[in-house]
Scaffold this motif. Structure first.
Motif, PDB file in Angstrom:
ATOM      1  N   ASN A  28       9.384   0.384  15.264  1.00  0.00           N
ATOM      2  CA  ASN A  28       8.763   1.544  15.898  1.00  0.00           C
ATOM      3  C   ASN A  28       7.536   2.048  15.137  1.00  0.00           C
ATOM      4  O   ASN A  28       6.939   3.041  15.527  1.00  0.00           O
ATOM      5  N   THR A  29       7.209   1.388  14.051  1.00  0.00           N
ATOM      6  CA  THR A  29       6.018   1.754  13.288  1.00  0.00           C
ATOM      7  C   THR A  29       4.949   0.685  13.515  1.00  0.00           C
ATOM      8  O   THR A  29       5.192  -0.490  13.289  1.00  0.00           O
ATOM      9  N   THR A  30       3.776   1.095  13.977  1.00  0.00           N
ATOM     10  CA  THR A  30       2.709   0.126  14.223  1.00  0.00           C
ATOM     11  C   THR A  30       1.775   0.064  13.020  1.00  0.00           C
ATOM     12  O   THR A  30       1.736   0.990  12.201  1.00  0.00           O
ATOM     13  N   VAL A  31       1.019  -1.018  12.945  1.00  0.00           N
ATOM     14  CA  VAL A  31       0.047  -1.118  11.853  1.00  0.00           C
ATOM     15  C   VAL A  31      -1.011  -0.017  11.989  1.00  0.00           C
ATOM     16  O   VAL A  31      -1.579   0.429  10.990  1.00  0.00           O
ATOM     17  N   ARG A  32      -1.239   0.426  13.213  1.00  0.00           N
ATOM     18  CA  ARG A  32      -2.171   1.547  13.392  1.00  0.00           C
ATOM     19  C   ARG A  32      -1.604   2.834  12.809  1.00  0.00           C
ATOM     20  O   ARG A  32      -2.330   3.645  12.238  1.00  0.00           O
ATOM     21  N   ASP A  33      -0.287   3.036  12.961  1.00  0.00           N
ATOM     22  CA  ASP A  33       0.352   4.212  12.351  1.00  0.00           C
ATOM     23  C   ASP A  33       0.126   4.215  10.841  1.00  0.00           C
ATOM     24  O   ASP A  33      -0.212   5.246  10.250  1.00  0.00           O
ATOM     25  N   ILE A  34       0.355   3.057  10.243  1.00  0.00           N
ATOM     26  CA  ILE A  34       0.210   2.953   8.783  1.00  0.00           C
ATOM     27  C   ILE A  34      -1.234   3.212   8.374  1.00  0.00           C
ATOM     28  O   ILE A  34      -1.507   3.973   7.447  1.00  0.00           O
ATOM     29  N   ALA A  35      -2.162   2.567   9.094  1.00  0.00           N
ATOM     30  CA  ALA A  35      -3.580   2.737   8.771  1.00  0.00           C
ATOM     31  C   ALA A  35      -4.006   4.193   8.957  1.00  0.00           C
ATOM     32  O   ALA A  35      -4.706   4.755   8.105  1.00  0.00           O
ATOM     33  N   ASP A  36      -3.574   4.810  10.054  1.00  0.00           N
ATOM     34  CA  ASP A  36      -3.906   6.221  10.296  1.00  0.00           C
ATOM     35  C   ASP A  36      -3.437   7.096   9.140  1.00  0.00           C
ATOM     36  O   ASP A  36      -4.178   7.956   8.650  1.00  0.00           O
ATOM     37  N   ALA A  37      -2.175   6.867   8.724  1.00  0.00           N
ATOM     38  CA  ALA A  37      -1.608   7.675   7.640  1.00  0.00           C
ATOM     39  C   ALA A  37      -2.370   7.466   6.339  1.00  0.00           C
ATOM     40  O   ALA A  37      -2.420   8.343   5.484  1.00  0.00           O
ATOM     41  N   ALA A  38      -2.960   6.275   6.200  1.00  0.00           N
ATOM     42  CA  ALA A  38      -3.698   5.970   4.973  1.00  0.00           C
ATOM     43  C   ALA A  38      -5.178   6.367   5.097  1.00  0.00           C
ATOM     44  O   ALA A  38      -5.933   6.268   4.125  1.00  0.00           O
ATOM     45  N   GLY A  39      -5.587   6.772   6.296  1.00  0.00           N
ATOM     46  CA  GLY A  39      -6.971   7.192   6.500  1.00  0.00           C
ATOM     47  C   GLY A  39      -7.954   6.048   6.642  1.00  0.00           C
ATOM     48  O   GLY A  39      -9.146   6.199   6.382  1.00  0.00           O
ATOM     49  N   LEU A  41      -8.742   2.105   9.069  1.00  0.00           N
ATOM     50  CA  LEU A  41      -8.484   1.470  10.361  1.00  0.00           C
ATOM     51  C   LEU A  41      -7.527   0.296  10.183  1.00  0.00           C
ATOM     52  O   LEU A  41      -7.392  -0.254   9.093  1.00  0.00           O
ATOM     53  N   SER A  42      -6.868  -0.063  11.293  1.00  0.00           N
ATOM     54  CA  SER A  42      -5.782  -1.031  11.205  1.00  0.00           C
ATOM     55  C   SER A  42      -6.240  -2.371  10.625  1.00  0.00           C
ATOM     56  O   SER A  42      -5.519  -2.998   9.848  1.00  0.00           O
ATOM     57  N   GLY A  43      -7.436  -2.804  11.012  1.00  0.00           N
ATOM     58  CA  GLY A  43      -7.929  -4.078  10.520  1.00  0.00           C
ATOM     59  C   GLY A  43      -8.051  -4.114   9.007  1.00  0.00           C
ATOM     60  O   GLY A  43      -7.843  -5.158   8.374  1.00  0.00           O
ATOM     61  N   SER A  44      -8.348  -2.960   8.416  1.00  0.00           N
ATOM     62  CA  SER A  44      -8.540  -2.899   6.964  1.00  0.00           C
ATOM     63  C   SER A  44      -7.259  -3.161   6.195  1.00  0.00           C
ATOM     64  O   SER A  44      -7.288  -3.560   5.024  1.00  0.00           O
ATOM     65  N   LEU A  45      -6.138  -2.939   6.831  1.00  0.00           N
ATOM     66  CA  LEU A  45      -4.852  -3.199   6.169  1.00  0.00           C
ATOM     67  C   LEU A  45      -4.728  -4.666   5.785  1.00  0.00           C
ATOM     68  O   LEU A  45      -4.064  -5.001   4.790  1.00  0.00           O
ATOM     69  N   TYR A  46      -5.353  -5.531   6.588  1.00  0.00           N
ATOM     70  CA  TYR A  46      -5.183  -6.968   6.386  1.00  0.00           C
ATOM     71  C   TYR A  46      -6.001  -7.495   5.213  1.00  0.00           C
ATOM     72  O   TYR A  46      -5.944  -8.667   4.887  1.00  0.00           O
ATOM     73  N   HIS A  47      -6.758  -6.603   4.584  1.00  0.00           N
ATOM     74  CA  HIS A  47      -7.389  -6.974   3.320  1.00  0.00           C
ATOM     75  C   HIS A  47      -6.343  -6.952   2.193  1.00  0.00           C
ATOM     76  O   HIS A  47      -6.467  -7.680   1.211  1.00  0.00           O
ATOM     77  N   HIS A  48      -5.310  -6.127   2.365  1.00  0.00           N
ATOM     78  CA  HIS A  48      -4.293  -5.946   1.322  1.00  0.00           C
ATOM     79  C   HIS A  48      -3.022  -6.764   1.585  1.00  0.00           C
ATOM     80  O   HIS A  48      -2.377  -7.240   0.653  1.00  0.00           O
ATOM     81  N   PHE A  49      -2.661  -6.887   2.859  1.00  0.00           N
ATOM     82  CA  PHE A  49      -1.434  -7.605   3.220  1.00  0.00           C
ATOM     83  C   PHE A  49      -1.740  -8.549   4.374  1.00  0.00           C
ATOM     84  O   PHE A  49      -2.543  -8.213   5.238  1.00  0.00           O
ATOM     85  N   ASP A  50      -1.090  -9.698   4.391  1.00  0.00           N
ATOM     86  CA  ASP A  50      -1.431 -10.636   5.457  1.00  0.00           C
ATOM     87  C   ASP A  50      -0.619 -10.451   6.741  1.00  0.00           C
ATOM     88  O   ASP A  50      -0.859 -11.139   7.728  1.00  0.00           O
ATOM     89  N   SER A  51       0.343  -9.539   6.719  1.00  0.00           N
ATOM     90  CA  SER A  51       1.067  -9.214   7.947  1.00  0.00           C
ATOM     91  C   SER A  51       1.898  -7.956   7.737  1.00  0.00           C
ATOM     92  O   SER A  51       2.125  -7.521   6.596  1.00  0.00           O
TER      93      SER A  51
END
Lengths: 200, 200
Positions: A28-39, A41-51
DNA sequence: GTCTATAGTTCGATAGAC
DNA sequence: GTCTATCGAACTATAGAC
């Protein structure tokens, strides 16, 4: 300077994702939720984790390793069975207090995640936990510390479930400290809620 | 002729969906999964239910109504506190046995579903359950049946969690009957796992 | 290390034929 | 009561600019 600012970006993101996974569940948690909470965008998360799976994988595998290291230390340094049971349970409530997110994720999503090859180690977690507890209960029954009219398998499941399910309502930093919960839990587990007239 | 064939199509589909929701979780079960298991296409499901949420809503609301009707009957016919506690717990394990899917769904997905206005009645379920148990524990302490050195709120949570979490491993029709689980559970809850030397 | 932009997939749900 | 066909939304993940 807050503690958060001194941690690496990766650790910050892990903590943010862990909080969301614990609160809403992995699915129930989307990568967009995580990115939003971190301030970011979702695509930027994939610089740190591959999935998204890699994030929860890192959270759970680290937690599992640390937890069993703690259990091993206790068992190595504590010979008496009753003291072992006491210490293992207190360490478990301490884990709920100190690693609340990881325990909650394990409780809520391990069943789903274990379906993937990547999370096979979660099964190993369950296996080791069972072996440890059935061993403790067997020791306790043979040494005379525990009553012998209970089924060890059912008793193990009872203890396993009752300890970890507390993560559903326990709040770190709340009114009731983990120490108090462990005290009350051990009282019930060892002696029951019924009043004993024959003690006096 | 099997029992399934005598039930209405709607009840068949409810049972199929209930099994999948219980096993994989609400969010992890797609309407296509349900349709596949029923041998029809996903669009056809919408002839019977107007949404995926409606399916789980019908399962949970029916279960909740029946469970509290059972509890009310017990409390009306049983005056003694110790007998009430015994009967309520046995009825709960019986619910795990007879309505396994619904209990599993409630345990795993109620937290998520309660976020929707439509499932506000699940909060009412929790409220009634808490009121009942805190009342029973209070009665028991005042009548002398229960020890008085335990926190009623913590004890209530302990009982609530420990009873329902058994749905995670209990299998209806398996080796261990619900009656045996209830016996062992009541023994631990009332008297603990520790050996008492002072009984003789 | 983050953003822009979007590919590729899966999902819940709908409309109308049969 | 089921199927055919599909829409629109939401999701994970990627590619390349900055």
């Amino acid at each position: 300077m807050t503690e958060t600012e001194t941690r690496s970006r990766r650790e910050q993101l892990l903590a943010i994702a862990g909080g969301l996974f614990a609160e809403r569940g992995f699915k129930n948690t989307t990568v967009r939720d995580i990115a939003d909470a971190a301030g970011i965008l979702s695509g930027s998360l994939y610089h740190h984790f591959d999935s998204k799976e890699s994030i929860v994988d890192e959270l759970l595998s680290t937690f599992q390793r640390d937890l069993f290291a703690t259990y091993d230390r206790i068992l190595e340094s504590t010979p008496d069975t009753a003291a072992r049971i006491d210490a293992i349970i207190r360490a478990s409530f301490d884990a709920i207090d100190q690693h609340h997110n990881e325990v909650a994720i394990f409780q809520n999503d391990a069943g789903f995640l274990m379906g993937f090859e990547r999370f096979a180690y979660l099964r190993e977690h369950n296996r080791r936990f069972r072996t440890m507890w059935v061993g403790l209960l067997d020791e306790g029954m043979r040494s005379g510390a525990l009553r012998t009219d209970l089924d060890p398998e059912l008793t193990y499941r009872f203890i396993r479930d009752t300890v970890w399910v507390a993560v559903r309502w326990y709040r770190p930093g709340g009114d009731v400290p983990a120490r108090t919960v462990a005290d009350q839990y051990l009282t019930i587990l060892l002696n029951g809620i019924s009043r004993k007239e024959d003690h006096a």
